[in-house]
Enzyme design. Structure first.
Site, mmCIF file in Angstrom:
data_model
loop_
_atom_site.group_PDB
_atom_site.id
_atom_site.type_symbol
_atom_site.label_atom_id
_atom_site.label_comp_id
_atom_site.label_asym_id
_atom_site.label_seq_id
_atom_site.Cartn_x
_atom_site.Cartn_y
_atom_site.Cartn_z
ATOM 1 N N ASP A 106 71.377 -31.808 38.221
ATOM 2 C CA ASP A 106 70.534 -33.181 37.831
ATOM 3 C C ASP A 106 70.346 -33.546 36.792
ATOM 4 O OD1 ASP A 106 67.797 -33.846 40.157
ATOM 5 O OD2 ASP A 106 68.850 -35.177 39.278
ATOM 6 N N ASP A 207 69.742 -39.266 38.382
ATOM 7 C CA ASP A 207 68.917 -39.890 38.310
ATOM 8 C C ASP A 207 68.794 -41.078 38.044
ATOM 9 O OD1 ASP A 207 65.371 -39.703 37.080
ATOM 10 O OD2 ASP A 207 66.063 -38.936 39.221
ATOM 11 N N GLU A 263 71.849 -41.864 42.352
ATOM 12 C CA GLU A 263 70.600 -42.434 42.881
ATOM 13 C C GLU A 263 70.524 -43.556 41.965
ATOM 14 O OE1 GLU A 263 65.812 -41.226 42.395
ATOM 15 O OE2 GLU A 263 67.079 -41.295 40.742
ATOM 16 N N HIS A 339 63.017 -34.760 47.646
ATOM 17 C CA HIS A 339 61.645 -34.343 46.684
ATOM 18 C C HIS A 339 60.869 -35.821 46.837
ATOM 19 C CE1 HIS A 339 64.365 -35.843 43.978
ATOM 20 N NE2 HIS A 339 63.321 -36.275 42.963
ATOM 21 N N ASP A 340 61.299 -36.627 46.699
ATOM 22 C CA ASP A 340 60.135 -37.696 46.579
ATOM 23 C C ASP A 340 59.780 -38.472 47.892
ATOM 24 O OD1 ASP A 340 62.311 -39.317 43.842
ATOM 25 O OD2 ASP A 340 60.409 -37.647 44.132
HETATM 26 O O1 TEU Z 1 63.229 -40.620 41.704
HETATM 27 C C1 TEU Z 1 63.348 -42.637 41.072
HETATM 28 C C2 TEU Z 1 63.492 -43.263 41.908
HETATM 29 O O2 TEU Z 1 62.832 -44.370 42.691
HETATM 30 C C3 TEU Z 1 61.367 -42.421 42.780
HETATM 31 O O3 TEU Z 1 60.816 -42.896 41.643
HETATM 32 C C4 TEU Z 1 61.264 -43.032 43.856
HETATM 33 O O4 TEU Z 1 61.210 -44.871 43.447
HETATM 34 C C5 TEU Z 1 59.693 -42.717 44.065
HETATM 35 O O5 TEU Z 1 59.246 -41.671 43.599
HETATM 36 C C6 TEU Z 1 59.447 -42.603 45.247
HETATM 37 O O6 TEU Z 1 58.227 -42.148 45.315
HETATM 38 C C7 TEU Z 1 63.593 -39.973 39.977
HETATM 39 C C8 TEU Z 1 63.783 -38.754 40.618
HETATM 40 O O7 TEU Z 1 64.081 -38.087 41.849
HETATM 41 C C9 TEU Z 1 62.241 -38.705 41.080
HETATM 42 O O8 TEU Z 1 61.425 -37.519 41.402
HETATM 43 C C10 TEU Z 1 61.849 -39.012 38.996
HETATM 44 O O9 TEU Z 1 60.418 -39.075 39.187
HETATM 45 C C11 TEU Z 1 62.340 -39.747 38.544
HETATM 46 O O10 TEU Z 1 62.886 -40.108 39.015
HETATM 47 C C12 TEU Z 1 61.589 -40.373 37.565
HETATM 48 O O11 TEU Z 1 63.032 -39.191 36.252
#
Ligand code: TEU
Ligand code: CA
Length: 569
Positions: A106, A207, A263, A339-340
């Site tokens: 990542d 990310d 992403e 994970h989000d």
């Molecule tokens: O996530 C970016 C993102 O799009 C998320 O913030 C999403 O909108 C939100 O979490 C949905 O609830 C990336 C990573 O995947 C995330 O885990 C990190 O928290 C974020 O970037 C910051 O690095």
């Protein structure tokens, strides 16, 4: 049903692969401290090889104060203490490669941790040679440079008394954004990428890569319901993002045979065609977020917070649009959770005891038979579900905790009950409960106290129970993955949407070399008429999640994939 002979799709290993995402903090704990680690992942490689996946994407494992569970990096060339040592990483990489498993890292370079030496130097003094590594702007205390809101609530600007200026943080204030306008910053990023590539890794998940270029005027954003400004028009797919990614490709990516996926929150189809352009000058693919966003029918009470559920016709329309529009010019990624996101069987399926297994299999069929590279999030292959939060104290994720303070405590615009209901529906911690390995204490994840409570349904839902059960969700994923490895039509076949007005069935066809693969999935808990297969006559059923099919109907949550015709030589 037309046969379109689109021009031959360029072949690539990462188009034929199935990716498995590991959230190291919650995967396997090898030393009993309640936190997953690299030795734990290494100990579970045989399980992953048996499942049949090709690539492991590791969420961040670098040194981090864990304000955002590793997405806040303080040293890009060191392993997070909680997760182990560089020797543990080298052992994991070597063992994975011996088993034919590739490792994708990542890459979090939109921002660093505020404990990274670059930022510590940058905030020391305006004259610091590292000042321009970050985005500093003048502003009076209480008068931020503009109205932008952070993704984790509150202003996206943090005042720093030491130099009487504000720094930008689109995420938490412990995640200051890097200034990609500064060529030194880009050099630093390309060097750390080469460091990992030279160690033998197989790719990068990047990310929030769609946010690295900001409109340098930093104007106020359109005001949102919560009163703050939206930074997206000025930070998503910004003015120089493609210039930067083409430079990254020239300087690093093109020198290795890597899987790269960006992403790209907020990315449009037109932009995605540039990020994932098929001439390989930028990235291999992107994660778009439309099908998991509020436009999928789940709606919004405030921002991402909702108690609503997606509506299949809306999800279908979005996914079919991406299938149609990217065909022949860019490659899709396929995912329903990570994970989000909340657990997909709870969000898109039906996680009641009666329908959990069948609806999980239906969703997997519907996603994995589409054109693109599929991603499985740890535990999805077991049909793991959302958990239950009884109070804020049960949560660990700063996104939830900050949202509670802003919308419940400060703005009093959401009641505690409603916010908790939103958490139980869409909170990120639902995806982060420990992996359920067996029915022993703490689901075999740890001999210690897990950093986040294990989902109490682990006694029913766990790998040990499912790996031995031919009718389990695990066995079904294993079969789906094997089919993708043995049927080129699933990888490279053209995509043809079907029954786009049907309220219950998501159906489509894939075509390659004279063969047709017909896929139909009932997203409802009741039987519905379906003559797609009976009209088509004799075919080879590749997979179905219901034993006794009826010719002219689909049972509740039934999914079928049937292959017709002989492949032309
Ligand atoms: O996530 C970016 C993102 O799009 C998320 O913030 C999403 O909108 C939100 O979490 C949905 O609830 C990336 C990573 O995947 C995330 O885990 C990190 O928290 C974020 O970037 C910051 O690095
Ligand atoms: Ca541990």
């Amino acid at each position: 049903m037309q046969e379109n002979t689109a021009q031959k799709e360029p072949r690539a290993w990462w188009k034929e692969a199935v990716i498995y995402q590991i959230y190291p903090r919650s995967f396997m704990d090898a030393n009993g401290d309640g936190i997953g680690d690299l030795a734990g992942i290494t100990s579970r490689l045989p399980y992953l090889r048996e499942l049949g996946v090709d690539v492991l994407w590791l969420s961040p494992i670098y040194a981090s104060p864990n304000d955002d569970n590793g997405y806040d990096i303080s040293d890009y060339r060191a392993i997070m203490e909680d997760f182990g040592t560089m020797a543990d990483f080298d052992a994991l990489l070597a063992a994975a490669h011996r088993m034919g498993l590739k490792i994708v890292m990542d890459l979090v370079v939109n921002h660093t941790s505020d404990e990274h030496p670059w930022f510590i130097e940058s905030r020391r003094a305006k004259e610091s040679p590292y000042r321009d590594y970050y985005i500093w702007r003048p502003g009076k205390a209480g008068k931020e440079p503009n109205n932008w809101e952070s993704c984790f609530s509150g202003s996206a600007w943090q005042y720093d008394a030491a130099t009487d200026e504000y720094y930008l943080h689109l995420f938490s204030k412990k995640q200051p954004d890097l200034n990609w306008e500064n060529p030194k910053v880009r050099d630093e990023v390309y060097d750390l990428m080469k460091f990992w590539c030279d160690k033998g890794i197989d790719g990068f998940r990047m990310d929030v890569i769609s946010m690295i270029s900001k409109d340098q005027r930093f104007p106020d954003g359109p005001v949102k319901p919560d009163g703050y400004g939206d930074f997206s028009p000025y930070c998503v797919s910004g003015p120089r993002v493609h210039e930067f990614l083409q430079e990254m490709n020239r300087r690093v990516l093109s020198h290795y045979d890597l899987l790269t996926v960006g992403e790209a929150a907020g990315v449009t189809i037109e932009e995605a065609k540039k990020y994932a352009r098929s001439d390989g000058k930028e990235l291999g693919m992107v994660f778009q977020f439309e099908h998991v966003g509020e436009g999928n029918g789940k709606g919004s009470i405030i921002e991402k917070w909702t108690t609503g559920k997606p509506e299949m016709p809306k999800v279908r329309a979005i996914l079919n649009k991406w299938q149609r529009e990217l065909a022949g010019c860019a490659w899709n990624s396929l995912y329903l959770d990570n994970h989000d996101q909340p657990r997909c069987v709870s969000m898109f399926g039906n996680d009641s005891p009666k329908w959990r297994v069948r609806s999980a299999k239906m969703l997997a069929t519907c996603l994995h038979m589409q054109k693109g590279t599929p991603y499985i999030y740890q535990g999805e292959e077991l049909g793991m579900t959302n958990t239950r939060f009884h109070s804020l104290a049960d949560c660990r994720d700063l996104e939830e905790i900050n949202a509670w303070h802003q919308y419940v405590d400060e703005q009093k615009r959401v009641s505690p009950e409603t916010m908790l209901a939103c958490f139980n529906n869409v909170a990120r911690d639902n995806a982060r409960t420990p992996m359920q390995w067996d029915a022993s204490e703490n689901a075999g994840f740890t001999t210690g106290t897990p950093w986040l409570a294990v989902n109490p349904n682990y006694r029913e839902i766990n790998a040990a129970a499912e790996t031995g059960d031919p009718d389990s969700v695990y066995a079904y994923y294993k079969k789906l993955i094997a089919l993708r490895h043995t049927h080129e039509i699933i990888v490279y076949g053209t995509f043809e949407p079907l029954l786009e007005d049907d309220p219950a069935i998501y159906a489509y066809a894939r075509h390659l070399d004279g063969q047709t693969l017909l896929v139909a999935c009932n997203w409802t808990d009741h039987e519905v008429p379906c003559t797609l297969f009976s009209d088509r006559g004799e075919g080879e059923e590749l997979i179905s999640n219901v034993k006794t099919e009826k010719e002219r109907t689909l049972a509740p949550y039934e999914a079928r994939a049937v292959l017709y015709g002989k492949a032309e030589a």
